[in-house]
Design an enzyme around this catalytic site. Sequence first.
Site, short mmCIF file in Angstrom:
data_model
loop_
_atom_site.label_atom_id
_atom_site.label_comp_id
_atom_site.label_asym_id
_atom_site.label_seq_id
_atom_site.Cartn_x
_atom_site.Cartn_y
_atom_site.Cartn_z
N HIS A 178 0.75 -1.32 0.01
CA HIS A 178 0.13 0.08 -0.03
C HIS A 178 0.97 1.21 -0.08
O HIS A 178 0.79 2.03 0.84
CB HIS A 178 -0.76 0.06 1.29
CG HIS A 178 -1.89 -1.13 1.24
ND1 HIS A 178 -2.47 -1.54 2.46
CD2 HIS A 178 -2.39 -1.89 0.38
CE1 HIS A 178 -3.35 -2.47 2.12
NE2 HIS A 178 -3.35 -2.75 0.94
C1 LIG Z 1 -0.52 -7.44 -4.70
C2 LIG Z 1 -1.23 -6.37 -4.43
C3 LIG Z 1 -2.30 -6.33 -3.55
C4 LIG Z 1 -3.15 -5.40 -3.01
N1 LIG Z 1 -4.45 -5.71 -2.58
C5 LIG Z 1 -5.26 -4.50 -2.02
C6 LIG Z 1 -6.57 -4.91 -1.69
O1 LIG Z 1 -6.88 -6.21 -1.46
N2 LIG Z 1 -7.29 -3.79 -1.62
C7 LIG Z 1 -6.91 -2.43 -1.59
O2 LIG Z 1 -7.66 -1.67 -1.21
N3 LIG Z 1 -5.77 -2.33 -2.10
C8 LIG Z 1 -4.79 -3.28 -2.41
N4 LIG Z 1 -3.74 -2.99 -3.05
C9 LIG Z 1 -3.40 -1.53 -3.34
C10 LIG Z 1 -3.95 -0.87 -4.40
O3 LIG Z 1 -4.49 -1.77 -5.37
C11 LIG Z 1 -3.37 0.31 -4.65
O4 LIG Z 1 -3.23 1.20 -3.65
C12 LIG Z 1 -4.09 1.26 -6.07
O5 LIG Z 1 -4.43 0.32 -7.01
C13 LIG Z 1 -2.98 2.40 -6.23
O6 LIG Z 1 -3.54 2.85 -7.62
P1 LIG Z 1 -2.71 3.92 -8.30
O7 LIG Z 1 -3.74 4.40 -9.50
O8 LIG Z 1 -2.26 4.99 -7.50
O9 LIG Z 1 -1.65 3.02 -8.94
P2 LIG Z 1 -1.55 1.88 -9.94
O10 LIG Z 1 -2.77 1.11 -9.82
O11 LIG Z 1 -0.19 1.03 -9.55
O12 LIG Z 1 -1.51 2.37 -11.29
C14 LIG Z 1 -0.38 3.20 -11.79
C15 LIG Z 1 -0.22 2.55 -13.40
O13 LIG Z 1 0.75 3.39 -14.14
C16 LIG Z 1 1.50 2.77 -15.08
N5 LIG Z 1 2.80 3.30 -15.30
C17 LIG Z 1 3.69 3.44 -14.17
N6 LIG Z 1 4.92 4.02 -14.79
C18 LIG Z 1 4.38 4.54 -16.06
C19 LIG Z 1 4.96 5.16 -16.95
N7 LIG Z 1 6.15 5.52 -16.99
N8 LIG Z 1 4.21 5.30 -18.37
C20 LIG Z 1 3.03 4.80 -18.46
N9 LIG Z 1 2.51 3.95 -17.61
C21 LIG Z 1 3.09 3.81 -16.23
C22 LIG Z 1 1.41 1.35 -14.24
O14 LIG Z 1 1.84 0.25 -15.24
C23 LIG Z 1 -0.12 1.28 -13.77
O15 LIG Z 1 -0.86 0.66 -14.59
C24 LIG Z 1 -2.87 -4.09 -3.38
C25 LIG Z 1 -1.70 -3.58 -4.30
C26 LIG Z 1 -0.85 -4.93 -4.70
C27 LIG Z 1 0.27 -4.53 -5.56
#
Ligand SMILES: Cc1cc2nc3c(=O)[nH]c(=O)nc-3n(C[C@H](O)[C@H](O)[C@H](O)COP(=O)(O)OP(=O)(O)OC[C@H]3O[C@@H](n4cnc5c(N)ncnc54)[C@H](O)[C@@H]3O)c2cc1C
Length: 524
Positions: free
Chosen positions: A456
């Site tokens: 997280h």
């Molecule tokens: C294994 C795991 C289990 C989890 N379990 C839970 C759960 O059960 N419940 C819960 O609430 N949360 C859970 N989480 C946490 C939750 O999923 C994350 O907090 C949330 O998805 C974060 O969202 P975000 O949009 O910040 O980032 P992300 O969802 O990580 O999205 C970032 C995106 O940007 C893309 N990206 C990165 N760099 C670049 C670049 N240079 N160019 C183009 N694209 C790029 C990535 O590929 C990705 O698709 C878990 C996370 C993981 C990894």
Amino acid sequence: MRDFIIVGAGTAGCVLAHELTASGRHEVLLIEAGGKPPLMSRIPAGMPKLFGTRHDWAFESEPNRACGGRRVFVPRGKMLGGCSSMNAQIHQWCHPADFDEWAADGAPGWTWVDVAPVFRAMEGFAGGADPARGGEGPMAVEIPASQSALPPLWVEAARAAGLTGPAGYNGAAYRGAWLTEQAHRRGARYSVYDACLKPALARSNLQLLTSRPVERLLFDGGRAVGVALADGRREMAARGVILAAGAYGSPQLLMLSGVGPAPHLREHGLAVLVDSPGVGRNLQDHALLGLRFRLKRPISLKRAGSLGALLRWLIFRKGLLATSGIDAFAFESTDDGPADLELMLAPFEVRDQLRGEPEQEAYAIAPAVLKPRSSGSVTLRSAHAGEPPVIDLDLFSDPQGADRAVAVAGLKLARRIAATEPLAAETAAEYPETAGIEEDDALFEAALPLLQTVYHPCGTCRMGRGPEAVLDERLRLRGADGLWVVDASALPSVPRGHPNAVVAMLAKRGAAMILSAWASDRTG
Ligand SMILES: Cc1cc2nc3c(=O)[nH]c(=O)nc-3n(C[C@H](O)[C@H](O)[C@H](O)COP(=O)(O)OP(=O)(O)OC[C@H]3O[C@@H](n4cnc5c(N)ncnc54)[C@H](O)[C@@H]3O)c2cc1C
């Protein structure tokens, strides 16, 4: 020319794409480094099978100094849906105190009263809408029937051990033990890609590029005007760029583009466009340890990797693979304030940070530090975009040892639950690695082999006030125009729970803020 570019199609990026294209008045380009999620992402229990594949950034932390130099594995989704396509699907609004603290700490407009209606609007809870819950929103949520006998037994034991609370954990303050609510529809994962991006892709004003990593942002004067891709292409936008590359990707991209702590940028030969000392600082995650217990009879998920289990899921969407596996958890307070300790049941033998196949009929109870005092940082390894960032989680590093005390309290509570009926009758013995160890420091050290985080990471471009606040409370980058960061990195602190729904909420509100800035620019 298009109006906005969104970098990253993860949880936040999918919501942003949906919201910014809904009126049909704005042209949006969404750029994602990964591709479409594979079949394994549909399978609720598929999370660990995605680890280390091409759909995972598969980072590794620096050695954690306060944990004997142990490194932890840092999986992050690299596909449409981002981490929502590989996570454990737990759906949680998190604690009212989280948001009230953000507002009090320099992010006005983010109190519980402000955010609760947005959680409600986004959720499609199978239990139906009531004054506290949402039934009509795009994010499908249900309490899947666990296929192992362990989670219901565990919840009963935890409640018998004193962890009693309200009927549900979403929509209000919580302390207690529950079966988890998961992002599912008809026995399959229902990611934010399913909920928000798929419907938006039917709109002609949304363009999507996949398998196209962004290398840096392009500026004209002090204004973000586009992005440079790894394949040499440039994409431009009239109204601005929205970074949604996640808690590691967004600060890394900012720094590669000259936005970050000036001395660090210069160290890597990068020209400083905005000296923003908070970029990459304030990295918070939930540190997790664990105790393992052998079972008397085969009621764990040990056989979840069998061909039979796979066929049952493929044909009926049922069986051992039909839930994420993290089907029960509990929250407790060690100091009478809002919950600061989480306990998760892993109804299988945990090995090698979930990467090893279970070998024994066993389970683990894993305490996590819910309101960490320790924080780390994300910095550049080099000025090359293709290199992973340096992730220094610095778990359990707070000088007062408060995080360690919470974890030890959690280990002791875990033992108490295992010794309480009806779980006690199923439990053969605690694993020898920790059995019989009572003294706090010795118990902490003995539990360290199970060290990891709950995945997280938050806070690395935090909004708020003060010299280290990278963003203002409307998610605009301080020091540049036309640039927003809308993802887990914007959160001022890691919430007391699982943050996927919090990030989705942030993105829905962020999109409204971006559109209102656009509308006032036009009238102004
Ligand atoms: C294994 C795991 C289990 C989890 N379990 C839970 C759960 O059960 N419940 C819960 O609430 N949360 C859970 N989480 C946490 C939750 O999923 C994350 O907090 C949330 O998805 C974060 O969202 P975000 O949009 O910040 O980032 P992300 O969802 O990580 O999205 C970032 C995106 O940007 C893309 N990206 C990165 N760099 C670049 C670049 N240079 N160019 C183009 N694209 C790029 C990535 O590929 C990705 O698709 C878990 C996370 C993981 C990894």
